[in-house]
Design a protein around this motif. Structure first.
Motif, PDB file in Angstrom:
ATOM      1  N   ARG A   1      49.615  39.237  36.199  1.00 34.49           N
ATOM      2  CA  ARG A   1      49.592  39.136  34.721  1.00 34.49           C
ATOM      3  C   ARG A   1      48.812  40.307  34.129  1.00 34.49           C
ATOM      4  O   ARG A   1      49.237  40.917  33.142  1.00 34.49           O
ATOM      5  CB  ARG A   1      48.936  37.823  34.285  1.00 34.49           C
ATOM      6  CG  ARG A   1      49.837  36.639  34.417  1.00 34.49           C
ATOM      7  CD  ARG A   1      49.278  35.443  33.632  1.00 34.49           C
ATOM      8  NE  ARG A   1      50.196  34.335  33.737  1.00 34.49           N
ATOM      9  CZ  ARG A   1      49.910  33.154  34.296  1.00 34.49           C
ATOM     10  NH1 ARG A   1      48.710  32.902  34.773  1.00 34.49           N
ATOM     11  NH2 ARG A   1      50.824  32.204  34.367  1.00 34.49           N
ATOM     12  N   GLN A   2      47.670  40.592  34.745  1.00 36.57           N
ATOM     13  CA  GLN A   2      46.821  41.669  34.232  1.00 36.57           C
ATOM     14  C   GLN A   2      47.549  43.019  34.319  1.00 36.57           C
ATOM     15  O   GLN A   2      47.519  43.820  33.374  1.00 36.57           O
ATOM     16  CB  GLN A   2      45.516  41.700  35.049  1.00 36.57           C
ATOM     17  CG  GLN A   2      44.459  42.631  34.488  1.00 36.57           C
ATOM     18  CD  GLN A   2      44.034  42.245  33.070  1.00 36.57           C
ATOM     19  OE1 GLN A   2      43.782  41.080  32.792  1.00 36.57           O
ATOM     20  NE2 GLN A   2      43.995  43.217  32.161  1.00 36.57           N
TER      21      GLN A   2
ATOM     22  N   GLU B   1      47.278  35.913  38.647  1.00 33.41           N
ATOM     23  CA  GLU B   1      46.381  36.450  37.607  1.00 33.41           C
ATOM     24  C   GLU B   1      46.371  37.976  37.627  1.00 33.41           C
ATOM     25  O   GLU B   1      46.427  38.623  36.573  1.00 33.41           O
ATOM     26  CB  GLU B   1      44.953  35.906  37.805  1.00 33.41           C
ATOM     27  CG  GLU B   1      44.753  34.505  37.277  1.00 33.41           C
ATOM     28  CD  GLU B   1      45.386  34.288  35.902  1.00 33.41           C
ATOM     29  OE1 GLU B   1      45.204  35.139  35.006  1.00 33.41           O
ATOM     30  OE2 GLU B   1      46.091  33.280  35.718  1.00 33.41           O
TER      31      GLU B   1
END
Ligand code: PGA
Ligand code: MG
Length: 226
Positions: free
Chosen positions: A122-123, A119
């Motif tokens: 991805r950010q 995550e």
């Protein structure tokens, strides 16, 4: 209408969790004359070796659609999206300790061991304006272009075989199979499927792994659909 071919994922669909072949699926795929196309996130030589050993044709989809092979001993069709994947990797490797898988053979995507915060990665890529996607198949993490996937691969394969994508049954387990199940005429998700496959599968098997693939094929056979 009868379906004319089967496109089947490898890891988690015709293998167990440890990636060893589930012979129940292989028996089922071999027990009829419908052509079978292996469709995988693995590298091309892995897909071709698997096709040889299983006894299916050399038309395969590899690297999640980045590569489509028209057959054994032919020149593959290779997409050209590696540069952005490499730039994304360079950025992420400054933030995480990353391990590439099969880097000497990969041509269109970068594949990593599953030991970092997906995550957060991805950010970071989003914040830096990257348009690549990062997907987790439960076997590996793939940094790939959004332009290619197993669905675009299936469209190319259908063309090579003189068929339409809707002539295919597609069988898969993971998020990297979603587009392939969408473009195929009939989608089967094995019992160990990702939740993302639920809405795109026409048949969801009760059984996991190869037994689930065989269950889906038996379902179609029972209705004379293949
Ligand atoms: O390459 C992966 O991560 C999974 O491979 P698969 O597409 O054959 O399941
Ligand atoms: Mg899989």
């Amino acid at each position: 209408m009868k379906f004319k071919a089967i496109a089947v994922d490898i890891d988690g669909t015709i293998t167990f969790r440890d990636r060893s072949l589930d012979l129940v699926a292989i028996d089922s795929l071999r027990s009829h004359d419908v052509p079978v196309v292996l469709s995988t996130g693995n590298i091309l030589c892995y897909a071709h070796a698997a096709a040889r050993l299983i006894g299916v044709g050399g038309i395969v989809i590899a690297e999640n659609g980045g590569i489509v092979s028209p057959g054994f001993d032919t020149v593959p069709i290779v997409s050209e999206y590696m540069i952005e994947c490499q730039q994304a990797f360079d950025l992420l490797s400054g933030k995480f300790e990353l391990t590439k898988l099969d880097p000497e053979h990969r041509k269109t995507e970068i594949v990593l061991r599953r030991n970092f915060d997906l995550e957060l990665a991805r950010q970071i890529l989003y914040d830096h304006g990257f348009n690549v996607e990062i997907i987790d198949t439960h076997f590996a993490i793939h940094i790939k272009s959004r332009e290619v996937n197993k669905g675009t691969g299936l469209i190319k394969v259908a063309e090579l075989m003189g068929l339409k994508p809707k002539d295919f049954v597609a069988i898969g387990d993971s998020v990297n199979d979603v587009e392939m199940l969408e473009v195929a005429g009939f989608g089967i998700a094995v019992g160990n499927r990702d939740p993302e496959l639920r809405s795109v599968a026409d048949y969801t098997a009760t059984l996991p792994y190869g037994a689930g693939a065989a269950e889906g094929i038996a379902y179609l056979r029972g209705r004379s659909l293949i």
